[in-house]
Design a protein around this motif. Sequence first.
Motif, PDB file in Angstrom:
ATOM      1  N   MET A 120       0.357   8.052  -2.761  1.00 24.89           N
ATOM      2  CA  MET A 120      -0.640   8.685  -1.900  1.00 24.89           C
ATOM      3  C   MET A 120      -0.909   7.762  -0.711  1.00 24.89           C
ATOM      4  O   MET A 120      -1.276   6.601  -0.878  1.00 24.89           O
ATOM      5  CB  MET A 120      -1.933   8.933  -2.672  1.00 24.89           C
ATOM      6  N   GLY A 121      -0.710   8.271   0.499  1.00 28.89           N
ATOM      7  CA  GLY A 121      -1.040   7.499   1.695  1.00 28.89           C
ATOM      8  C   GLY A 121      -0.050   6.383   1.980  1.00 28.89           C
ATOM      9  O   GLY A 121       0.978   6.236   1.319  1.00 28.89           O
ATOM     10  N   ASN A 122      -0.385   5.574   2.974  1.00 31.70           N
ATOM     11  CA  ASN A 122       0.443   4.441   3.394  1.00 31.70           C
ATOM     12  C   ASN A 122      -0.479   3.245   3.612  1.00 31.70           C
ATOM     13  O   ASN A 122      -0.785   2.871   4.736  1.00 31.70           O
ATOM     14  CB  ASN A 122       1.216   4.788   4.663  1.00 31.70           C
ATOM     15  N   ASP A 123      -0.927   2.662   2.503  1.00 32.39           N
ATOM     16  CA  ASP A 123      -1.918   1.595   2.567  1.00 32.39           C
ATOM     17  C   ASP A 123      -1.427   0.384   3.352  1.00 32.39           C
ATOM     18  O   ASP A 123      -2.193  -0.248   4.083  1.00 32.39           O
ATOM     19  CB  ASP A 123      -2.309   1.156   1.159  1.00 32.39           C
ATOM     20  N   GLU A 124      -0.143   0.053   3.195  1.00 33.45           N
ATOM     21  CA  GLU A 124       0.390  -1.132   3.867  1.00 33.45           C
ATOM     22  C   GLU A 124       0.305  -1.009   5.383  1.00 33.45           C
ATOM     23  O   GLU A 124      -0.029  -1.979   6.070  1.00 33.45           O
ATOM     24  CB  GLU A 124       1.848  -1.370   3.451  1.00 33.45           C
ATOM     25  N   ALA A 125       0.590   0.163   5.918  1.00 29.58           N
ATOM     26  CA  ALA A 125       0.553   0.358   7.358  1.00 29.58           C
ATOM     27  C   ALA A 125      -0.866   0.520   7.876  1.00 29.58           C
ATOM     28  O   ALA A 125      -1.168   0.187   9.023  1.00 29.58           O
ATOM     29  CB  ALA A 125       1.390   1.578   7.746  1.00 29.58           C
ATOM     30  N   LEU A 126      -1.756   1.028   7.041  1.00 32.91           N
ATOM     31  CA  LEU A 126      -3.129   1.307   7.449  1.00 32.91           C
ATOM     32  C   LEU A 126      -4.017   0.066   7.424  1.00 32.91           C
ATOM     33  O   LEU A 126      -4.888  -0.123   8.288  1.00 32.91           O
ATOM     34  CB  LEU A 126      -3.703   2.377   6.527  1.00 32.91           C
ATOM     35  N   MET A 127      -3.805  -0.802   6.451  1.00 31.96           N
ATOM     36  CA  MET A 127      -4.714  -1.911   6.177  1.00 31.96           C
ATOM     37  C   MET A 127      -4.999  -2.825   7.372  1.00 31.96           C
ATOM     38  O   MET A 127      -6.146  -3.269   7.552  1.00 31.96           O
ATOM     39  CB  MET A 127      -4.174  -2.742   5.012  1.00 31.96           C
TER      40      MET A 127
END
Length: 261
Positions: free
Chosen positions: A21-28
């Motif tokens: 779910m989502g793209n935490d690495e790119a968002l963080m």
Amino acid sequence: MTRKKIDLSSDVGESFGVWTMGNDEALMPYLTSVSIACGWHGGDPQVMRRTVALAKTHRVRVGAHPGYPDLLGFGRRPMQLSPGEARDYLLYQIGALYAFAKAERMQLQHVKLHGALYHDAAQDRSLSEALAGAIVEVDPTLILVGPPESALLSAGQAAGLRVAAEGFGDRTYNEDGSLVSRSAPGALLTDPDAVVDQVLLMVEGKVRAITGRMISITVDTVCLHGDTPGAPAIAKRLRERLALVGIKTLPLEEIFVDQVS
């Protein structure tokens, strides 16, 4: 009056097993705080630990994001809980994330409920009192995040907690200040410029309802959903625009410290 600082947050760590779910690495890198799923609506032990470590790498403050025990419905379906059940369900989930935060030598900053539990507690005083009481039992210094002028924040204040009012940059609003239902047309904003425009209005204390009417709203933190299409690009654009107009992005803890000083 325009606020000079705002917390930029997202709900993350909601993958589990082989499901992403989502793209935490790119968002963080563009966030100041994150609310991490605690395993009941999303997340699992390995995802929780990786997400806490990722936040630590980017110097992002972490909070617990507990919800109803409903993986199949992603925590977006209401449940009927007794006050005792609500208290213990919350203790269980916050405790799980607390352990992973401690393992990474991080401290929990806040608690933000997820999905149906968030919306139910915003309207149900008895439920919100049980949940606020659970947070006090864990750590009375935690910040409770919730909708502006809600039963949830009122219960948190009555319990002695610091509370933070939350706005959503990628969701649209009804004239009464509630969110447009996800099942309704136009509920989600995916255009980066539209999100930026909405957040800039929020830091001025207002938002345009889906009807076009301008309504008042006061927020301490703005959330971007990690599952919104293009969320990392939206967050990047938003962070750039906020800096351009002199709005500082800070985690909630730092905003509260500044307010006291």
